[in-house]
Each structure stands twice: as C-alpha cells, then as structure tokens.
Design a protein around this motif. Structure first.
Motif, PDB file in Angstrom:
ATOM      1  N   PRO A   1       0.812  -1.227   0.000  1.00 50.03           N
ATOM      2  CA  PRO A   1       0.000   0.000   0.000  1.00 50.03           C
ATOM      3  C   PRO A   1       0.842   1.273   0.000  1.00 50.03           C
ATOM      4  N   LEU A   2       1.923   1.280   0.783  1.00 46.19           N
ATOM      5  CA  LEU A   2       2.789   2.455   0.840  1.00 46.19           C
ATOM      6  C   LEU A   2       3.510   2.665  -0.485  1.00 46.19           C
ATOM      7  N   GLU A   3       3.946   1.579  -1.123  1.00 46.77           N
ATOM      8  CA  GLU A   3       4.632   1.708  -2.415  1.00 46.77           C
ATOM      9  C   GLU A   3       3.696   2.255  -3.478  1.00 46.77           C
ATOM     10  N   ILE A   4       2.454   1.829  -3.469  1.00 49.13           N
ATOM     11  CA  ILE A   4       1.477   2.356  -4.424  1.00 49.13           C
ATOM     12  C   ILE A   4       1.337   3.865  -4.248  1.00 49.13           C
ATOM     13  N   GLU A   5       1.221   4.298  -3.017  1.00 48.16           N
ATOM     14  CA  GLU A   5       1.085   5.733  -2.727  1.00 48.16           C
ATOM     15  C   GLU A   5       2.357   6.492  -3.104  1.00 48.16           C
ATOM     16  N   THR A   6       3.510   5.910  -2.791  1.00 47.19           N
ATOM     17  CA  THR A   6       4.784   6.564  -3.090  1.00 47.19           C
ATOM     18  C   THR A   6       4.991   6.746  -4.580  1.00 47.19           C
TER      19      THR A   6
ATOM     20  N   THR B   1       2.746   6.872  -6.895  1.00 46.41           N
ATOM     21  CA  THR B   1       1.760   7.832  -7.413  1.00 46.41           C
ATOM     22  C   THR B   1       2.223   9.264  -7.188  1.00 46.41           C
ATOM     23  N   GLU B   2       2.720   9.549  -5.991  1.00 45.43           N
ATOM     24  CA  GLU B   2       3.186  10.907  -5.682  1.00 45.43           C
ATOM     25  C   GLU B   2       4.499  11.230  -6.400  1.00 45.43           C
TER      26      GLU B   2
ATOM     27  N   ASP C   1      -4.634   9.815  -9.613  1.00 44.02           N
ATOM     28  CA  ASP C   1      -4.884   9.341  -8.252  1.00 44.02           C
ATOM     29  C   ASP C   1      -5.851   8.150  -8.241  1.00 44.02           C
TER      30      ASP C   1
ATOM     31  N   VAL D   1      -4.974   5.712  -6.006  1.00 39.11           N
ATOM     32  CA  VAL D   1      -4.330   5.083  -4.855  1.00 39.11           C
ATOM     33  C   VAL D   1      -5.300   4.226  -4.051  1.00 39.11           C
ATOM     34  N   SER D   2      -6.431   4.785  -3.676  1.00 35.07           N
ATOM     35  CA  SER D   2      -7.357   4.037  -2.817  1.00 35.07           C
ATOM     36  C   SER D   2      -7.890   2.795  -3.524  1.00 35.07           C
TER      37      SER D   2
ATOM     38  N   GLN E   1      -4.965   0.225  -3.690  1.00 33.16           N
ATOM     39  CA  GLN E   1      -4.710  -0.348  -2.371  1.00 33.16           C
ATOM     40  C   GLN E   1      -5.811  -1.327  -1.984  1.00 33.16           C
TER      41      GLN E   1
END
Length: 368
Positions: free
Chosen positions: A100-105, A107-108, A114, A116-117, A120
């Motif tokens: 989940p953190l890698e997906i968010e990272t 993306t940013e 976006d 992300v949600s 995840q």
C-alpha cells in the motif's frame, strides 16, 4: 507437467544479477512492443509467467521461480518503470506488507493519476480472498502487485503448505474482475485438493448471503450455535470437512461484535472488514450449513497446472501455434532489449531448444 516443491536453497548471486538484467529487458520489450496493459495480461497468464521464469534460468518445476523472478523484475525495473508506465510493488514476506505504501509513493513521486485508494483496495482484497475466503491449506507469503497509470493492475501471489512442502500460485487481473468475491481469479495453479472451503465459488453464493445475514445478527446467536456444533458427538463432527475444524467461539467474538456494529451490506464488505480472517469465514460457513442448510462450495479453485503439452501427446498434444506465438513474442522482446550478447544468446538458446521439441526438464537442468 510442472509441480512446485518448496526449495530451501538460495539463488546464487551471479545468476540473480543476470536474471535482473534479462527479466527487466524482456519486460521492457513487451511493454514497448505491446503496451503496459499487455504486460499485466501476460503476468496473469500462468503459462507465460512460468515460461518467463524458465527463460531467465530457473528449473522448470521450481517454486522459487515465483519469488525470485518477481524480485528480479522489481529490482531491474527501478529506473525504467516511470518511462514505461508500469509499476511494481510488494514481494515476499514482510516486503508484501509495504505494497500500500509503495502504491502511494509511486503515485506521488511520478505524478500519476490518483487511483491510490482503488489500487490499495485491490491489493488488500486479493490477499484477503486467497488467505480467508479460499481455505486450501496454503498460507500466503508472497504478494506482487503490478499496476499502470490508468489504474489497471495484476497480482501474482503464492502460498505455501507447510504440511506437504508444496506451493500454490494465484494470478489476478483487473480486466477479468466483475466481482471480488465470485470467481475473481485469472488462474489458481496447483494440484486440486480435497475439502477446500471456497467461499468465492459461484456455488457459494447462498453461503455468502447467509454469512452477511449472520454478521448482522447479534453475536451471541452465532457464538451459541458454534458452541453447539463444537459439542456434537464425534460421529456427527466427522461429517464436517476434516481440514476445517470448528473455530473457537471465544476467539472470534470480538470480530463478530465489530461486524454487528458495522452491519456489512454484502460479503465483499464483510470480507474487507479488519479482523475478519479464516476463522470468521469458516464460522459463518459452518453455522450456515448446520443451522440454515446452506452448503458452501468445497471444490478447489485450482484449475491450471503448468504444461505446454508433450511431444508424444501427453498430457495433450503441443499446440504449435500457441507455442510459436510465445516463442516469437519472447524473441522480439529480447531483440529489443538492452542487454549484453551473452544474456541474449543464452535466452535464445533455451528458446531454440524448446522449439525443437526436446523435453523441458532436460533442457533447463542441462543449461543451469
């Protein structure tokens, strides 16, 4: 046929370094030639995934192919994924928890749309289904999540059975999914087992509905029924699947109370609830069967082994068109790849040997 025994040895560094280069080059070639979403489709194809592992140097039957191949691809694509528009998260053991953190990272860092949600959630549900809704004796320990900028994704995850020493692989593809909790897999790879609780089978639809009904009932009712089931004489308990013992009511009571407070609308939201694991799902399935007469499916979702067929027609004749298409695609990808001559020639030599119809085990073991 390729079985997947769990291997305890490690991939030597000299081989892994070459796997990183060659697997990344092949991935790059596929994306350049066919686009990012085609790579997702191929990663969700157990035959192509297995062939890729063999091309980069794995024994044809090795379970280590899954974890090490995914690790090699991820490492090799670190500097290329932004340009190619396909991103790689997760991995083995604790690395899978970073998904989940890698997906968010990513993306940013790369300014992606976006999603992300949604991504995840897809990652979490794929892991939840194969660890709780499908109870086949294999504990998930590897979760590899591949996604593109438009929100498409694929999952390759693997479980191990400590009792028999075998592995099982689960493939997912977003394009194939209309429902996370009814026949969601692109492939489940392994020998079929007995007494597998499969709550995502089409035949388990009524059992899922009863589970939702029970989740919205007062917890005391389900706990009482579980205690009654556990207190039944041995001759009656033998009618229940031996691989799925009756859960201890006290251990899941906290989860039942949380579900009662949340009042889930459907089985997907029930399964997505934090704390809902194999014991909770099994409890609902057992109470539903004993009290309401609604039987869940105990058919194993596994429906693929790894085979291209055999030159003598066993287990079935080789489909030369499919085989040649796979070879041509890989040759094209490798020609476009930026690797040294030795890696390229080694891979082509393996493919050439396969094309001549030699036995796969002999080729791969000989070229190791």
């Amino acid at each position: 046929m390729a079985n997947l025994p769990l291997h305890g040895h490690h991939c030597p560094r000299w081989l892994f370094d070459r796997m990183v280069r060659l697997s990344a080059a092949i991935v790059e070639g596929v994306v350049e030639e066919f686009g990012p979403r085609e790579l997702l489709r191929r990663m969700s194809d157990p035959f192509w995934f297995q062939a890729l592992g063999c091309v980069v140097g794995f024994d044809w039957h090795s379970s280590g192919l899954t974890t090490v191949l995914c690790g090699a691809i991820k490492q090799g694509m670190v500097q290329r994924q932004r340009d190619l528009g396909v991103f790689f998260a997760g991995g083995k053991a604790m690395t899978s928890r970073k998904t989940p953190l890698e997906i968010e990272t990513y993306t940013e860092k790369y300014g992606l749309p976006d999603h992300v949600s949604e991504l995840q959630y897809a990652s979490r549900m794929a892991a939840k289904v194969d660890s709780a809704a499908v109870q086949d004796g294999y504990q998930i320990y590897h979760h590899f999540f591949i996604f593109t900028g438009d929100g498409s994704w694929a999952v390759v995850q693997q479980g191990m059975n400590r009792d028999n020493g075998w592995a099982r692989r689960y493939h997912w593809l977003s394009d194939n999914i209309s429902d996370y909790v009814e026949e969601p897999h692109a492939a489940v790879c392994g020998n079929r087992g007995r007494d597998v609780l499969n709550m995502v089978s089409r035949e388990s639809r009524a059992a899922r509905d009863v589970s939702v009904f029970l989740a919205r009932e007062r917890p005391e009712k389900t706990v009482t029924e579980l205690k009654k089931i556990a207190a039944q004489p041995a001759e009656k308990l033998l009618q229940l699947p031996g691989a799925h013992p009756v859960p201890q009511a006290g251990r899941i009571e906290k989860t039942l109370r949380r579900l009662y407070d949340l009042s889930p609308l459907n089985f997907e939201s029930l399964l997505a609830t934090e704390g809902v694991g194999p014991a909770t799902i099994r409890a609902f399935a057992l109470v539903g069967e004993v009290v309401y007469g609604v039987r869940a499916s105990y058919s194993d979702p596994a429906r693929y082994s790894f085979a291209h067929g055999g030159k003598d027609g066993h287990p079935y004749p080789v489909d030369r068109k499919v085989y040649d298409r796979s070879i041509n695609m890989l040759e094209t990808a490798i020609r476009r790849a930026r690797t040294g001559n030795r890696d390229k020639l080694d891979a082509l030599r393996r493919l050439a040997s396969l094309e001549k119809g030699l036995a796969v085990p002999k080729i791969i073991r000989g070229d190791r």
